[in-house]
Design a protein around this motif. Structure first.
Motif, mmCIF file in Angstrom:
data_model
loop_
_atom_site.group_PDB
_atom_site.id
_atom_site.type_symbol
_atom_site.label_atom_id
_atom_site.label_comp_id
_atom_site.label_asym_id
_atom_site.label_seq_id
_atom_site.Cartn_x
_atom_site.Cartn_y
_atom_site.Cartn_z
ATOM 1 N N GLU A 1 -5.818 -3.633 -2.807
ATOM 2 C CA GLU A 1 -5.467 -2.230 -3.014
ATOM 3 C C GLU A 1 -5.362 -1.488 -1.682
ATOM 4 O O GLU A 1 -4.415 -0.721 -1.453
ATOM 5 C CB GLU A 1 -6.529 -1.569 -3.900
ATOM 6 N N ILE B 1 -2.196 -2.691 0.364
ATOM 7 C CA ILE B 1 -0.934 -2.197 -0.179
ATOM 8 C C ILE B 1 -0.812 -0.682 -0.013
ATOM 9 O O ILE B 1 0.284 -0.160 0.207
ATOM 10 C CB ILE B 1 -0.791 -2.620 -1.651
ATOM 11 N N THR B 2 -1.933 0.028 -0.034
ATOM 12 C CA THR B 2 -1.910 1.476 0.211
ATOM 13 C C THR B 2 -1.476 1.767 1.644
ATOM 14 O O THR B 2 -0.678 2.677 1.898
ATOM 15 C CB THR B 2 -3.293 2.093 -0.046
ATOM 16 N N ASN B 3 -1.991 0.983 2.577
ATOM 17 C CA ASN B 3 -1.672 1.196 3.992
ATOM 18 C C ASN B 3 -0.372 0.523 4.413
ATOM 19 O O ASN B 3 0.258 0.940 5.390
ATOM 20 C CB ASN B 3 -2.812 0.682 4.874
ATOM 21 N N PRO C 1 2.715 -0.699 2.144
ATOM 22 C CA PRO C 1 3.387 -0.942 0.856
ATOM 23 C C PRO C 1 4.342 -2.142 0.878
ATOM 24 O O PRO C 1 4.731 -2.635 -0.181
ATOM 25 C CB PRO C 1 4.155 0.367 0.620
ATOM 26 N N TYR C 2 4.703 -2.597 2.057
ATOM 27 C CA TYR C 2 5.588 -3.763 2.192
ATOM 28 C C TYR C 2 5.106 -4.933 1.359
ATOM 29 O O TYR C 2 5.903 -5.657 0.743
ATOM 30 C CB TYR C 2 5.657 -4.147 3.676
ATOM 31 N N TRP C 3 3.789 -5.137 1.314
ATOM 32 C CA TRP C 3 3.245 -6.307 0.624
ATOM 33 C C TRP C 3 3.366 -6.211 -0.889
ATOM 34 O O TRP C 3 3.293 -7.230 -1.586
ATOM 35 C CB TRP C 3 1.790 -6.527 1.037
ATOM 36 N N ASP C 4 3.565 -5.014 -1.399
ATOM 37 C CA ASP C 4 3.697 -4.848 -2.843
ATOM 38 C C ASP C 4 5.011 -5.441 -3.346
ATOM 39 O O ASP C 4 5.121 -5.855 -4.504
ATOM 40 C CB ASP C 4 3.633 -3.354 -3.194
ATOM 41 N N THR C 5 6.026 -5.494 -2.475
ATOM 42 C CA THR C 5 7.337 -6.022 -2.870
ATOM 43 C C THR C 5 7.701 -7.282 -2.075
ATOM 44 O O THR C 5 8.849 -7.724 -2.118
ATOM 45 C CB THR C 5 8.427 -4.954 -2.638
#
Length: 399
Positions: A56, A59-61, A63-67
């Motif tokens: 969490e 991905i908050t810091n 966001p690249y890793w979320d996609t």
């Protein structure tokens, strides 16, 4: 434009030649600032969290890793492993000449070339005059603010012990970009292992401390200084003849004075502050002992180091100017040689022209002689024929 490459770094830059000028208005960065490997702070925070919170926070810091997994499939046409198998912490290192920022997998970092710097206590201001990005299409999103600024611009770092806050142009919240913490490449590798759920060695983690020795990760106040380095004083204090608060006073020191650590005594705790008695040297060449609790963890450059740097820089500038003068002399000599060669070529061309002209005239004379000689032979033959005919006519009459 000139393409330049940083030593021990494959990155290259396109630089305007007008920017390539050695200057004496640069301050020598503290040794520990240049030697450190600066890592984005949230990478330290995640080491204290459970796995769910780690994901969490990242991905908050970032966001690249979320996609990332969808991006990977689109780029490679294959199915990736879970995103965390590709994770590396963002970091940078810095010296008087450039700053290199790292990137995530399949992204591009950014390198900045520095024109000059200014050091004021714990604040470092750099003039950025050029940047390099290997592939703008894949530029790390976190560096958009840097890339979107037209050079030159100022990049400012404010140090608080093992922390560096980064700003663009001025120190205010609207211009804040990131906070980094002091680390090493080995430490970055252990963070990578932690996120990738591989064996992780916490002993290689350097937990950051603020300038006053406090920490965001424990309740202790510890000030551990490195011998041979210079620091800013934390507040007003006194230097003493011995590592003892009852010994004679050598000199008073003020907040933000620069002292160089010459020697460390055993670790002790005074007023809940864990540190050492330190033998220090001030910029006014006074030497004595002071408790480390009075010396901050903010790095500094001693006057002696700065003067040595300026002397070395001045010598380098002198050598560079001499080299420039030599290049100028060689350039003039080349121009003079070129002019001589051009004159010699002109003389050769003129000689060739005259020779050709003479040859042309000689050929014309030969033709004249040939034609004249032919006509003379014809006339002689004609006269001979006439004489013969006259002779024959005369012979017929006599008969």
């Amino acid at each position: 434009m000139l393409q330049a490459t940083i030593k021990d770094n494959p990155s290259s830059f396109l630089i305007g030649l007008s920017n390539l000028e050695l200057k004496l208005d640069c301050n020598h960065l503290p040794r520990r600032i240049e030697e450190s490997f600066w890592i984005m702070k949230y990478n330290i925070d995640i080491l204290t969290l459970n796995q769910e919170k780690v994901e969490e926070t990242i991905i908050t810091n970032a966001p690249y890793w979320d996609t990332f997994e969808r991006f990977y499939r689109n780029e490679t046409g294959s199915t990736p492993k879970p995103w965390y198998n590709y994770y590396t912490p963002l970091s940078f290192f810095i010296d008087n000449k450039h700053i290199e920022f790292s990137s995530f997998s399949y992204r591009a970092g950014i390198d900045l070339l520095l024109d000059k710097n200014n050091v004021a206590k714990n604040t470092y201001t750099f003039s950025v005059f050029s940047e390099h990005v290997s592939n703008l299409h894949y530029l790390q999103a976190e560096y958009d603010k840097l890339h979107n600024n037209s050079t030159p611009y100022n990049l400012i770092f404010v140090q608080d012990g093992d922390y560096l806050d980064m700003y663009i142009d001025s120190v205010r919240s609207s211009n804040y970009i990131f906070t980094y913490v002091r680390g090493t490449k080995e430490m970055a590798k252990e963070i990578e292992n932690f996120v990738r759920r591989e064996p992780y060695d916490p002993s290689k983690i350097l937990w950051p401390r603020h300038a006053n020795g406090t920490s965001d990760y424990d309740d202790q106040t510890i000030l551990d200084h490195k011998t041979g380095n210079a620091y800013l004083t934390l507040h007003d204090s006194t230097i003493r003849t011995e590592p003892d608060s009852s010994s004679d006073i050598v000199a008073d020191i003020k907040k933000d004075d620069v002292v160089t650590i010459l020697e460390k005594n055993n670790s002790i705790t005074i007023n809940d502050i864990q540190s050492n008695w330190l033998k220090v040297k001030t910029d006014t060449n006074q030497t004595g002992w002071v408790f480390g609790g009075d010396i901050s963890l903010n790095d500094a450059t001693s006057r002696e180091e700065q003067e040595r740097y300026e002397a070395e820089h001045a010598e380098l500038l002198k050598v560079a100017q001499q080299y420039q003068e030599k290049l100028e002399q060689e350039r003039k000599a080349e121009e003079e040689q070129k002019a001589i060669e051009q004159k010699a070529q002109a003389l050769r061309d003129e000689e060739e022209r005259l020779r050709q002209e003479a040859m042309d005239k000689l050929i014309d004379f030969d033709v004249f002689l040939y034609v004249t000689g032919g006509m003379l032979v014809f006339i002689i033959l004609l006269i001979v024929v006439i004489l013969i005919l006259k002779s024959k006519k005369k012979n017929r009459k006599s008969k």
